[in-house]
Design a protein around this motif. Structure first.
Motif, mmCIF file in Angstrom:
data_model
loop_
_atom_site.group_PDB
_atom_site.id
_atom_site.type_symbol
_atom_site.label_atom_id
_atom_site.label_comp_id
_atom_site.label_asym_id
_atom_site.label_seq_id
_atom_site.Cartn_x
_atom_site.Cartn_y
_atom_site.Cartn_z
ATOM 1 N N SER A 19 47.153 18.349 28.744
ATOM 2 C CA SER A 19 47.545 19.629 29.803
ATOM 3 C C SER A 19 49.180 20.061 29.216
ATOM 4 C CB SER A 19 47.883 18.967 31.162
ATOM 5 O OG SER A 19 48.526 19.968 31.967
ATOM 6 N N ALA A 20 49.830 19.262 28.905
ATOM 7 C CA ALA A 20 51.299 19.558 28.641
ATOM 8 C C ALA A 20 51.247 20.466 27.235
ATOM 9 C CB ALA A 20 52.334 18.227 28.448
ATOM 10 N N ILE A 21 50.783 19.957 26.437
ATOM 11 C CA ILE A 21 50.634 20.645 24.805
ATOM 12 C C ILE A 21 49.832 22.008 25.230
ATOM 13 C CG2 ILE A 21 50.108 20.536 22.723
ATOM 14 C CD1 ILE A 21 50.643 17.365 22.823
ATOM 15 N N LEU A 23 50.021 26.597 24.756
ATOM 16 C CA LEU A 23 50.848 27.801 24.496
ATOM 17 C C LEU A 23 52.178 27.799 24.668
ATOM 18 C CD1 LEU A 23 48.212 30.528 26.265
ATOM 19 C CD2 LEU A 23 48.336 29.914 23.663
ATOM 20 N N GLY A 24 52.636 26.999 25.490
ATOM 21 C CA GLY A 24 53.966 26.767 25.837
ATOM 22 C C GLY A 24 54.827 25.921 24.721
ATOM 23 N N ASN A 25 54.062 25.336 23.853
ATOM 24 C CA ASN A 25 54.533 24.662 22.745
ATOM 25 C C ASN A 25 54.417 25.314 21.499
ATOM 26 O OD1 ASN A 25 53.135 22.566 24.827
ATOM 27 N ND2 ASN A 25 54.379 21.242 23.503
ATOM 28 N N THR A 101 46.685 34.360 33.536
ATOM 29 C CA THR A 101 47.520 35.027 32.540
ATOM 30 C C THR A 101 47.261 34.292 31.404
ATOM 31 O OG1 THR A 101 49.319 33.965 33.477
ATOM 32 C CG2 THR A 101 49.117 36.442 33.973
ATOM 33 N N TYR A 102 46.991 32.929 31.575
ATOM 34 C CA TYR A 102 47.046 32.101 30.476
ATOM 35 C C TYR A 102 45.847 32.341 29.555
ATOM 36 C CZ TYR A 102 48.494 27.514 28.488
ATOM 37 O OH TYR A 102 49.047 26.629 27.306
ATOM 38 N N SER A 103 44.718 32.593 30.289
ATOM 39 C CA SER A 103 43.390 32.782 29.784
ATOM 40 C C SER A 103 43.337 34.103 28.995
ATOM 41 C CB SER A 103 42.110 32.869 30.591
ATOM 42 O OG SER A 103 42.363 33.618 31.848
ATOM 43 N N PHE A 222 59.867 22.435 32.231
ATOM 44 C CA PHE A 222 59.248 22.349 33.277
ATOM 45 C C PHE A 222 57.919 22.785 33.015
ATOM 46 C CE2 PHE A 222 59.941 20.984 37.544
ATOM 47 C CZ PHE A 222 61.053 20.221 37.380
ATOM 48 N N TYR A 223 57.722 24.202 32.488
ATOM 49 C CA TYR A 223 56.354 24.822 32.054
ATOM 50 C C TYR A 223 55.742 23.977 31.122
ATOM 51 C CZ TYR A 223 53.348 28.471 30.472
ATOM 52 O OH TYR A 223 52.271 29.085 30.183
ATOM 53 N N SER A 224 56.554 23.564 30.137
ATOM 54 C CA SER A 224 56.032 22.792 28.967
ATOM 55 C C SER A 224 55.327 21.359 29.416
ATOM 56 C CB SER A 224 56.910 22.521 27.750
ATOM 57 O OG SER A 224 56.151 22.067 26.650
ATOM 58 N N LEU A 225 55.978 20.710 30.430
ATOM 59 C CA LEU A 225 55.380 19.682 30.866
ATOM 60 C C LEU A 225 54.354 19.637 31.931
ATOM 61 C CD1 LEU A 225 58.781 17.423 30.630
ATOM 62 C CD2 LEU A 225 56.709 17.190 29.183
ATOM 63 N N GLY A 228 55.543 20.846 38.557
ATOM 64 C CA GLY A 228 55.681 21.902 39.706
ATOM 65 C C GLY A 228 54.720 22.691 39.925
ATOM 66 N N MET A 229 53.429 22.160 39.409
ATOM 67 C CA MET A 229 52.093 22.952 39.794
ATOM 68 C C MET A 229 50.933 22.114 40.282
ATOM 69 S SD MET A 229 51.447 25.862 36.876
ATOM 70 C CE MET A 229 53.214 25.475 36.053
ATOM 71 N N GLY A 230 51.201 20.969 40.592
ATOM 72 C CA GLY A 230 50.251 20.338 40.914
ATOM 73 C C GLY A 230 49.318 19.521 40.097
ATOM 74 N N VAL A 231 49.479 19.876 38.585
ATOM 75 C CA VAL A 231 48.590 19.311 37.635
ATOM 76 C C VAL A 231 48.913 17.741 37.366
ATOM 77 C CG1 VAL A 231 48.134 19.371 35.180
ATOM 78 C CG2 VAL A 231 48.279 21.562 36.247
ATOM 79 N N ILE A 232 50.232 17.443 37.510
ATOM 80 C CA ILE A 232 50.227 15.943 37.203
ATOM 81 C C ILE A 232 50.188 15.271 38.181
ATOM 82 C CG2 ILE A 232 52.429 14.621 36.395
ATOM 83 C CD1 ILE A 232 51.069 16.421 34.143
HETATM 84 N N1 PFF Z 1 52.361 23.026 29.677
HETATM 85 C C1 PFF Z 1 51.233 24.178 29.132
HETATM 86 C C2 PFF Z 1 51.919 24.694 28.085
HETATM 87 O O1 PFF Z 1 53.018 24.416 27.699
HETATM 88 O O2 PFF Z 1 51.261 25.607 27.401
HETATM 89 C C3 PFF Z 1 51.189 25.204 30.262
HETATM 90 C C4 PFF Z 1 50.902 24.590 31.595
HETATM 91 C C5 PFF Z 1 49.742 24.001 31.636
HETATM 92 C C6 PFF Z 1 51.464 24.997 32.547
HETATM 93 C C7 PFF Z 1 49.212 23.497 32.942
HETATM 94 C C8 PFF Z 1 51.272 24.340 33.891
HETATM 95 C C9 PFF Z 1 50.172 23.834 34.152
HETATM 96 F F1 PFF Z 1 49.813 23.224 35.149
#
Ligand code: PFF
Length: 448
Positions: A19-21, A23-25, A101-103, A222-225, A228-232
């Motif tokens: 999840s963390a890794i 497009l952000g990385n 937007t990510y897709s 924050f975005y990269s990990l 703040g979005m409920g995923v973790i």
């Molecule tokens: N962490 C992901 C990235 O770095 O591309 C983007 C992301 C995935 C952000 C899942 C938030 C999320 F809930």
């Protein structure tokens, strides 16, 4: 019914790191590093990750695991008869918009992957790559097709469940991603002139640093990990009681940071070796890199490998984004998993249509001066995400309480957790204030 759980430690790490890794990385980190002058920015980014990222990550995991519930249900269970569960609603909305937007970007990546496999991309003269990229993003039916493909793959994995879908595919895809990165690194650092790129990445020049880059680094951490979005929180609820959350968080964070740095080591030496500009911005991987690959022996092979890598990274992130709302609907509204995933994927696809059109027929439509795509990105990443982060830190620090969090993190004292004092100060004061600064900055309330 027993909750679906991740079955192994490696599975948890693969899924959370997956999840963390993303497009952000591989897409965002290199270009914002390029824009902000290189090594000094990376240095600040690392401090943000170590100080705030680790603390918020372990807090979100502990919230989810203690409550054994989705991102909204977790707040409801830990603080019944309060309105805190709205934080979870916000998380659901944020992850839903980000997914739209990510897709789209992941769709561009898949399209680049296809045109690099067929060799088409290497036939385009470097001067025409910018217009190739623009033509692609403006080609609505094509982008609709590839984004839909991303959403369908995502839905397929999520429907298969936590253990048989998310965990299983993350365990396969994450090792492929690492191996691919290593092959690409070897290619990049052995190019003539690669040293300049490495110097750019690892030799800090602090005179380049601005207050703005510090906030950008914090926001990106924050975005990269995926915080703040409920995923973790959601993934935390699938972790078995006996796992050590602090050590899991450190591993996930280390993997995320190492991959971001590795992506930099793939991209910058090659960019410098072929005399391109590191600060090209968002188009770095879509315009600059294809030109770089063209100059390289076996360029189209390495190019296909690169876009495959970015595609894999994106999919392991989109599944986590979809899982937030799927777990919300299945648990809060007792919807069947398959129905929820299909219903939500259709919703995400519909939401992505105006954003896709904003690169084509609707390019003239501006709301608050932003295109529809930029507006979605702005609302989700720069407003909702920091608000989610602030509320989560306040909840853990002041409402549920650090004592309870500490109990969960240490498995009722079974594991030693030496950083309690540090943890306490960061989650109560530093994290909410620092994230609040990001919010003020991104809403232009403070100007730097
Ligand atoms: N962490 C992901 C990235 O770095 O591309 C983007 C992301 C995935 C952000 C899942 C938030 C999320 F809930």
């Amino acid at each position: 019914m027993e909750r679906d759980k991740f079955s192994s430690k490696f599975g948890v790490i693969a899924a959370a790191a997956g999840s963390a890794i993303g497009l952000g990385n591989i897409w965002k980190f290199p270009y914002i590093t390029g824009k902000n002058g290189g090594a000094a920015f990376i240095f600040v980014y690392l401090i943000c990750i170590i100080l705030v990222g680790t603390v918020v990550m372990v807090s979100e995991l502990s919230l989810g695991r203690r409550a054994q519930a989705n991102s909204s249900g977790a707040f409801k269970k830990l603080k019944p008869s309060s309105k805190w569960y709205y934080t979870g609603y916000l998380a659901v909305a944020t992850s839903f918009i980000i997914l739209a937007t990510y897709s789209i970007i992941a769709g561009w990546v898949l399209s680049y992957f296809c045109s690099s496999i067929t060799g088409k991309l290497t036939t385009i003269a470097p001067d025409n790559l910018a217009s190739y990229f623009e033509t692609l993003t403006g080609n609505t039916p094509m982008v609709l097709f590839f984004s839909l493909l991303v959403i369908i793959i995502t839905a397929f994995i999520v429907i298969s469940g936590v253990q048989n879908g998310i965990e299983k595919y993350s365990k396969i895809l994450m090792p492929i991603l690492f191996v691919t990165l290593i092959i690409l690194i070897i290619r990049s650092v052995t190019l003539d002139g690669a040293e300049k790129g490495l110097e750019f990445l690892f030799k800090p020049d602090f005179s380049q640093l601005t207050a703005q880059s510090v906030l950008e680094a914090l926001g990106h951490s924050f975005y990269s990990l995926s915080l703040g979005m409920g995923v973790i929180i959601t993934y935390g609820s699938y972790i078995k009681k006996e796992e050590n959350l602090a050590s899991l968080s450190l591993k996930v964070i280390a993997a995320d940071t190492i991959v971001a740095l590795m992506a930099g080591v793939v991209i910058f030496p090659a960019v410098f070796a072929y005399g391109f500009e590191p600060g090209a911005g968002p188009s770095l991987i879509f315009i600059t890199l294809p030109a770089v690959f063209q100059g390289m022996p076996f360029g189209s092979f390495f190019e296909s490998l690169f876009f495959l890598l970015v595609g894999i990274a994106a999919i392991t992130s989109t599944i986590s984004l979809l899982e937030v709302s799927v777990s919300f609907l299945t648990e809060e509204f007792h919807m069947d998993r398959k129905k929820a995933a299909i219903f939500l994927s259709a919703g995400v696809f519909l939401l992505s249509i105006p954003a896709i059109l904003s690169f084509g027929a609707w390019s003239g439509v501006k709301i608050f001066g932003l295109s529809i795509f930029d507006l979605f990105d702005y609302i989700s990443s720069y407003i909702f995400l920091p608000i989610g982060g602030i509320l989560t830190s306040i909840f853990v620090g002041w409402v549920w309480g650090t004592k309870n969090a500490f109990k969960e993190i240490s498995n009722d004292g079974l594991y030693s957790f030496k950083g309690y004092k540090f943890y306490n100060i960061i989650i109560k004061y530093i994290a909410p204030i620092a994230i609040f600064m990001i919010l003020l900055y991104s809403t232009n309330i403070i100007k730097l």
